[in-house]
Design a protein around this motif. Structure first.
Motif, PDB file in Angstrom:
ATOM      1  N   VAL A 188      34.992  88.480  20.108  1.00 30.03           N
ATOM      2  CA  VAL A 188      36.483  88.399  21.459  1.00 30.03           C
ATOM      3  C   VAL A 188      37.515  89.836  20.858  1.00 30.03           C
ATOM      4  O   VAL A 188      38.227  89.127  19.609  1.00 30.03           O
ATOM      5  CB  VAL A 188      36.828  86.745  21.152  1.00 30.03           C
ATOM      6  N   TYR A 189      37.402  90.196  22.153  1.00 28.34           N
ATOM      7  CA  TYR A 189      38.227  91.585  21.863  1.00 28.34           C
ATOM      8  C   TYR A 189      39.537  90.298  22.978  1.00 28.34           C
ATOM      9  O   TYR A 189      39.009  90.992  24.255  1.00 28.34           O
ATOM     10  CB  TYR A 189      38.023  92.683  21.959  1.00 28.34           C
ATOM     11  N   PRO A 196      40.092 102.383  24.274  1.00 24.73           N
ATOM     12  CA  PRO A 196      41.186 102.830  23.076  1.00 24.73           C
ATOM     13  C   PRO A 196      42.340 101.605  23.088  1.00 24.73           C
ATOM     14  O   PRO A 196      41.795 101.250  24.128  1.00 24.73           O
ATOM     15  CB  PRO A 196      41.396 103.636  23.728  1.00 24.73           C
ATOM     16  N   GLY A 197      42.534 101.190  21.461  1.00 18.02           N
ATOM     17  CA  GLY A 197      42.998 100.130  21.934  1.00 18.02           C
ATOM     18  C   GLY A 197      42.814  98.811  21.867  1.00 18.02           C
ATOM     19  O   GLY A 197      44.279  97.865  21.703  1.00 18.02           O
ATOM     20  N   ALA A 198      41.997  98.661  21.838  1.00 17.61           N
ATOM     21  CA  ALA A 198      41.382  96.856  21.964  1.00 17.61           C
ATOM     22  C   ALA A 198      41.432  96.338  20.375  1.00 17.61           C
ATOM     23  O   ALA A 198      40.691  96.968  19.864  1.00 17.61           O
ATOM     24  CB  ALA A 198      39.524  96.636  22.561  1.00 17.61           C
TER      25      ALA A 198
END
Length: 374
Positions: A188-189, A196-198
């Motif tokens: 899970v993000y 980008p940056g997740a």
């Protein structure tokens, strides 16, 4: 591959040590983009499952993929939308899937038992108990149960259901110590993982930790689930006392080994008895009872029975013995329980104290022993 977490949480420790574990795998993790089974992917999954089995754990596999597996043999280019074609694909694909699992597990001298379930098998109490006995016997005999929804005869399950929720229900039904959800995402993000940056959310201690997760990312188109259904299943299982690990099927060996991959969901509620879990999460509700604030406080806060005096309204056509939902004044479901009266009896009783009722009707509308507060 997912980056291993630095230290094992309690949830991960419990998953790694689980003696009975349910594993769910999605369609996209077993099939090619064009449909049809991918033997290499399926064998890799079975390798990990067999290793866990030979390490001493009992394993139950909830496998999607029947409809997807039937596409290529039937020369269907994509998952059909009409029910008849879906059922035809499932009919062909289920045999493909069962044969593939039988052959793959045979490499490790393990026997597979197929269990096809419909909603009735978890909604109806008698069916639920029968399924429970079947699983217990299969596991006692050393078999690996492979579970799927019976898509060939199901209706709503194909159009609206998903195997993530089924896996959570099966995990409690079989008394599993842990649930592992395998898909095409490695956890899970905090936002769409394609952005980008997740960042990966490695630990979920409370369901509120994932309230803001983006669940709109499109899947492969071969299955019916998605991140929303996986989070719902994880919440359901963890609230019922079962720790959950969500990760990619490619990380199955890590998930079923040290459990150092993906996103781990800590237990957020006590382990429920089979009856109370069925009542709260599996059974279908035949109606609704609307409660005033005093009744909500008694039912949810003090775990008391529901009396007629605290009911403000009745919806549905149900009979005594049916499961009903209990709602507060805002329309939120606060509990579920077994009705003690038919729906047609209640309009003349609601809002009245017990001493105002005839002697034969001075009983609980929902008894505390048959009630599960949320």
């Amino acid at each position: 591959m997912t980056t291993p977490v630095a230290t094992l949480s309690q949830a991960r420790s419990r998953i790694a040590a689980a003696r009975r574990i349910v594993v769910k795998v999605g369609s996209s993790s077993l099939t090619t983009a064009a449909g049809g089974l991918d033997p290499a992917r399926l064998d890799a999954l079975v390798d990990a499952l067999a290793a866990r089995r030979h390490a001493g754990s009992q394993v139950v596999l909830v496998s999607s993929g029947a409809i997807a597996a039937g596409l290529a043999p039937l020369n269907l280019r994509r998952r059909p939308r009409d029910l008849a074609s879906q059922q035809a694909a499932a009919s062909v694909g289920q045999l493909q899937l069962a044969h593939a699992y039988t052959a793959s597990f045979a490499r490790f001298d393990l026997v597979v038992g197929q269990v096809l379930l419909t909603a009735d098998d978890v909604v109806r109490r008698a069916h639920y108990r029968n399924a429970q006995r079947t699983f217990d016997r299969l596991l006692a005999l050393g078999a690996v149960p492979v579970v799927n929804e019976n898509d060939t005869v199901a209706t709503d399950e194909i159009r609206f259901g998903d195997n993530d929720r089924l896996a959570a229900l099966v995990a409690h039904l079989v008394g599993a110590d842990a649930l592992v959800l395998l898909s095409d995402v490695d956890g899970v993000y905090d936002r769409n993982p394609k952005e980008p940056g997740a960042k990966l959310i490695a630990e979920v201690g409370d369901s509120a930790d994932v309230d803001d997760v983006d669940v709109t990312a499109a899947g492969s188109g071969l299955g019916t689930g998605g991140m929303a259904s996986k989070l719902a299943a994880a919440r359901l299982a963890s609230a019922a006392g079962i720790p959950v690990l969500l990760t990619a099927a490619a990380d199955a060996a890590g998930a079923l080994g040290p459990a150092e991959v993906g996103t781990a969901f800590a237990v957020t509620g006590p382990r429920l008895s089979a009856r109370r879990f069925w009542l709260g999460h599996a059974a279908g509700a035949a109606g609704r009872l609307h409660l005033d604030d005093g009744a909500v406080a008694a039912v949810v806060g003090r775990r008391r029975s529901l009396l007629a005096a605290g009911i403000t309204g009745v919806d549905g056509d149900f009979e005594a013995g049916d499961v009903v939902e209990l709602l507060d004044l805002r329309g939120q479901v606060v509990a579920r329980g077994v009705a003690g009266f038919d729906a047609v009896e209640l309009p003349g009783l609601i809002g009245r104290s017990s001493h105002e009722l005839p002697a034969e009707q001075r009983r609980e509308v929902v008894h505390a022993d048959d009630l599960v507060p949320f």
